[in-house]
Design a protein around this motif. Sequence first.
Motif, PDB file in Angstrom:
ATOM      1  N   ARG A  54     -40.029 -34.231  19.145  1.00  0.00           N
ATOM      2  CA  ARG A  54     -39.250 -35.045  18.196  1.00  0.00           C
ATOM      3  C   ARG A  54     -39.379 -34.501  16.783  1.00  0.00           C
ATOM      4  NH1 ARG A  54     -35.529 -38.434  20.284  1.00  0.00           N
ATOM      5  NH2 ARG A  54     -35.965 -38.005  22.459  1.00  0.00           N
ATOM      6  N   LEU A 112     -36.596 -35.610   3.084  1.00  0.00           N
ATOM      7  CA  LEU A 112     -35.988 -36.827   3.594  1.00  0.00           C
ATOM      8  C   LEU A 112     -36.986 -37.776   4.268  1.00  0.00           C
ATOM      9  CD1 LEU A 112     -33.037 -37.653   3.602  1.00  0.00           C
ATOM     10  CD2 LEU A 112     -32.805 -36.660   5.868  1.00  0.00           C
ATOM     11  N   SER A 170     -41.208 -38.296   6.055  1.00  0.00           N
ATOM     12  CA  SER A 170     -42.532 -37.777   6.399  1.00  0.00           C
ATOM     13  C   SER A 170     -43.044 -38.595   7.574  1.00  0.00           C
ATOM     14  CB  SER A 170     -43.467 -37.799   5.196  1.00  0.00           C
ATOM     15  OG  SER A 170     -44.270 -38.930   5.198  1.00  0.00           O
ATOM     16  N   SER A 180     -46.317 -38.901  10.382  1.00  0.00           N
ATOM     17  CA  SER A 180     -47.645 -38.439  10.788  1.00  0.00           C
ATOM     18  C   SER A 180     -48.142 -39.236  11.978  1.00  0.00           C
ATOM     19  CB  SER A 180     -48.633 -38.492   9.632  1.00  0.00           C
ATOM     20  OG  SER A 180     -48.934 -39.813   9.301  1.00  0.00           O
ATOM     21  N   THR A 181     -48.648 -38.516  12.955  1.00  0.00           N
ATOM     22  CA  THR A 181     -49.159 -39.136  14.177  1.00  0.00           C
ATOM     23  C   THR A 181     -50.656 -38.926  14.241  1.00  0.00           C
ATOM     24  OG1 THR A 181     -47.085 -38.810  15.337  1.00  0.00           O
ATOM     25  CG2 THR A 181     -49.024 -39.111  16.699  1.00  0.00           C
ATOM     26  N   ASN A 203     -30.505 -42.151   6.759  1.00  0.00           N
ATOM     27  CA  ASN A 203     -30.109 -41.142   7.740  1.00  0.00           C
ATOM     28  C   ASN A 203     -30.426 -41.685   9.133  1.00  0.00           C
ATOM     29  OD1 ASN A 203     -30.228 -38.881   9.562  1.00  0.00           O
ATOM     30  ND2 ASN A 203     -30.172 -37.542   7.784  1.00  0.00           N
ATOM     31  N   VAL A 254     -32.344 -39.318  11.638  1.00  0.00           N
ATOM     32  CA  VAL A 254     -33.789 -39.289  11.402  1.00  0.00           C
ATOM     33  C   VAL A 254     -34.451 -40.573  11.895  1.00  0.00           C
ATOM     34  CG1 VAL A 254     -35.558 -39.285   9.591  1.00  0.00           C
ATOM     35  CG2 VAL A 254     -33.678 -37.666   9.484  1.00  0.00           C
ATOM     36  N   GLU A 257     -34.880 -40.453  15.607  1.00  0.00           N
ATOM     37  CA  GLU A 257     -35.966 -39.546  16.011  1.00  0.00           C
ATOM     38  C   GLU A 257     -37.310 -40.247  15.858  1.00  0.00           C
ATOM     39  OE1 GLU A 257     -33.769 -35.997  17.003  1.00  0.00           O
ATOM     40  OE2 GLU A 257     -35.750 -36.775  17.508  1.00  0.00           O
ATOM     41  N   CYS A 258     -37.472 -40.961  14.741  1.00  0.00           N
ATOM     42  CA  CYS A 258     -38.737 -41.650  14.493  1.00  0.00           C
ATOM     43  C   CYS A 258     -38.967 -42.780  15.497  1.00  0.00           C
ATOM     44  CB  CYS A 258     -38.776 -42.222  13.082  1.00  0.00           C
ATOM     45  SG  CYS A 258     -38.808 -40.941  11.819  1.00  0.00           S
ATOM     46  N   ILE A 314     -40.324 -41.370  18.700  1.00  0.00           N
ATOM     47  CA  ILE A 314     -41.343 -40.329  18.474  1.00  0.00           C
ATOM     48  C   ILE A 314     -42.249 -40.098  19.674  1.00  0.00           C
ATOM     49  CG2 ILE A 314     -43.144 -41.784  17.425  1.00  0.00           C
ATOM     50  CD1 ILE A 314     -42.100 -38.363  16.074  1.00  0.00           C
ATOM     51  N   THR A 335     -48.322 -43.690  14.840  1.00  0.00           N
ATOM     52  CA  THR A 335     -47.447 -42.815  14.061  1.00  0.00           C
ATOM     53  C   THR A 335     -46.877 -43.578  12.879  1.00  0.00           C
ATOM     54  OG1 THR A 335     -46.816 -41.492  15.983  1.00  0.00           O
ATOM     55  CG2 THR A 335     -45.332 -41.427  14.115  1.00  0.00           C
ATOM     56  N   ASN A 336     -46.956 -42.960  11.698  1.00  0.00           N
ATOM     57  CA  ASN A 336     -46.392 -43.544  10.484  1.00  0.00           C
ATOM     58  C   ASN A 336     -45.207 -42.717  10.036  1.00  0.00           C
ATOM     59  OD1 ASN A 336     -47.829 -45.806   9.425  1.00  0.00           O
ATOM     60  ND2 ASN A 336     -49.601 -44.481   9.307  1.00  0.00           N
ATOM     61  N   CYS A 337     -44.082 -43.364   9.771  1.00  0.00           N
ATOM     62  CA  CYS A 337     -42.918 -42.622   9.279  1.00  0.00           C
ATOM     63  C   CYS A 337     -42.466 -43.236   7.973  1.00  0.00           C
ATOM     64  CB  CYS A 337     -41.744 -42.710  10.245  1.00  0.00           C
ATOM     65  SG  CYS A 337     -42.166 -42.356  11.936  1.00  0.00           S
ATOM     66  N   SER A 338     -42.088 -42.361   7.038  1.00  0.00           N
ATOM     67  CA  SER A 338     -41.569 -42.857   5.786  1.00  0.00           C
ATOM     68  C   SER A 338     -40.238 -42.161   5.550  1.00  0.00           C
ATOM     69  CB  SER A 338     -42.576 -42.524   4.679  1.00  0.00           C
ATOM     70  OG  SER A 338     -42.051 -42.857   3.427  1.00  0.00           O
ATOM     71  N   ILE A 339     -39.144 -42.917   5.634  1.00  0.00           N
ATOM     72  CA  ILE A 339     -37.803 -42.324   5.523  1.00  0.00           C
ATOM     73  C   ILE A 339     -37.168 -42.719   4.200  1.00  0.00           C
ATOM     74  CG2 ILE A 339     -35.574 -42.063   6.682  1.00  0.00           C
ATOM     75  CD1 ILE A 339     -36.859 -43.271   9.191  1.00  0.00           C
ATOM     76  N   LYS A 340     -36.705 -41.708   3.449  1.00  0.00           N
ATOM     77  CA  LYS A 340     -36.090 -42.004   2.155  1.00  0.00           C
ATOM     78  C   LYS A 340     -34.795 -42.773   2.358  1.00  0.00           C
ATOM     79  CE  LYS A 340     -37.899 -39.106  -1.377  1.00  0.00           C
ATOM     80  NZ  LYS A 340     -38.616 -37.962  -0.820  1.00  0.00           N
TER      81      LYS A 340
END
Lengths: 290, 257
Positions: A172, A198, A200, A202-203, B59, B62, B65-66, B69, B104-109
């Motif tokens: 992914r 765009l 970030s 982290s796993t 987006n 994106v 995808e997150c 994950i 899992t941590n995701c940060s999307i603008k």
Amino acid sequence: MRFRGKLVDIGCIQHFTRVVSTISKLAKTCTLRINQSKLYFILSERVVNGGVSIWCELTQGHFFNEFNMEGLAEDANEIFLELTPENMVKSLKSAQNAKWVKMKLTKKHTPCITFEVELPSLTSHSRTVVHDVPVSVIPKRLWDEFEEPEMPDFDVSIYMPPLKVVRNVVDRMKNLSNFVVLSANQSGELILKVETDLVSVSTHFRDLTHPQWTKDKDPNVSQTPTQTQQRDPQEFVEVRVDIRKFAQFLSSQQVGPQRVICNIVDNRIIHFFLLHDDVSLQYFMPVVSM
Amino acid sequence: MSTILKAVHFKETALVIASAMGLKVTVEDSKCIQANAFLQAGIFQEFLIKEEQVTFKINLTVLLECLNIFGSSSTPGSTTALRMCYAGYGSPLVLMLEEGGVLTNCSIKTQEPDETLDFNFCSTNVINKIIMKSECLKEAFNELDMTSEILQILMSPDKPYFRLSTFGNAGSTHSDFPKESDMVEAFNCTQTQTNRYKVSLLKPSVKALSSSVRVSIRTDNRGFLSLQFMIKNEDGQVCFVEYYCAPDEDMEEDYDS
């Protein structure tokens, strides 16, 4: 130079096929080194290989029922061949139900490894399939390019979480960025991170274990346990790698569940070490600077 | 949640509007087609919003995808927990996903929200309406002749009741759905209407159709098309996705009497 081996046990044939299959997914061409006790699949660290290097060692006795080899000379009793592992896989694929498989170094229009596969037959006549895999002989003056890599003086050594989970996540992440950062510490934590303008992501893997390196376990290890003990176990070290190469490594693994060790030298080296009863695989990936 | 979002994922960006009712995710194309996915507050275990309404552009590729994950196919026995947070204008959308002890941590603008089209489709102007099981429509839509630029939809109180037509290189195809069919759950057609829509614009709705159990097809007095899909998500909860499509302007609408 002579080489002749025979695999009889169907489990050994299938296991051998899986090992060669793994190699074929990691390298287009590689070196096969043969001596009295072992077979090696080697990819040396050259720019043309993209900085990746592979060292795969098989104990011949665990696979072959019969094994005979005569190297270049008495004082250089080894054979070094360059070949395309995918061709070996194709030959071995026809042997998955075989009664036996013979491998022989032959000279046809070019030097070859000839695979003879005896297949089961309903009639009293036997069915044999023959494959010729072209190889090129590597001259002795180049042999020192194919020595076992030195175990790095690593900062962190950790057992990877199940590769299936890592592979899903990295597949992914591959769609989000070209590079991934792997960080780990000596307290059982491993983090995979991608970062772009765009997004970030982290796993974080926890409760992982660490291999106990001692001189007894592996005589090649120059690393003593004290080196890692001097570090603060909570402190992370990290490396940045090409995500596609990492994904390729993760998806290449055909040989069943096993322990995969990841050794990291902060910002310099990443080394994977897979240990099985009869096979060991070492994989070095090039590190991109942060 | 990703099933619902995938059903409207035909463009990279989407507009997200959060209110006390839940989330509305909107995707538009060519000013002729709009898809809305509704994730009502009830499907979440917890849904807190401090302002009356919060809007941002994101987006969608994106985001999907997150959300996936840990892999798109769920292994039996494993569940993924999700938490989403948005701190207000200018903040990123933060996702926290957990599966099997791995976090899992995701940060999307997020981006400045765009204006969305108002198709002005209201039920009082609806001329024809059919509710049917998605099964049979799925087959018809999957076999749509892609060499045809146009999909023509005929809805009528008289035979053939409901007909989908395409005009491609090999010839024309017509698919008829009689109102007596047990695939048809409700049939309310007051006037014969034939409308044409660009196939390329409607193609994305096939994704929504394939995940749905039931679909409502409505046309209004301007020939605008509304498709509403009822989708059951992984937990068995019901969510809706709707598509609005403007009729193809190159062709004259003809009203058969």
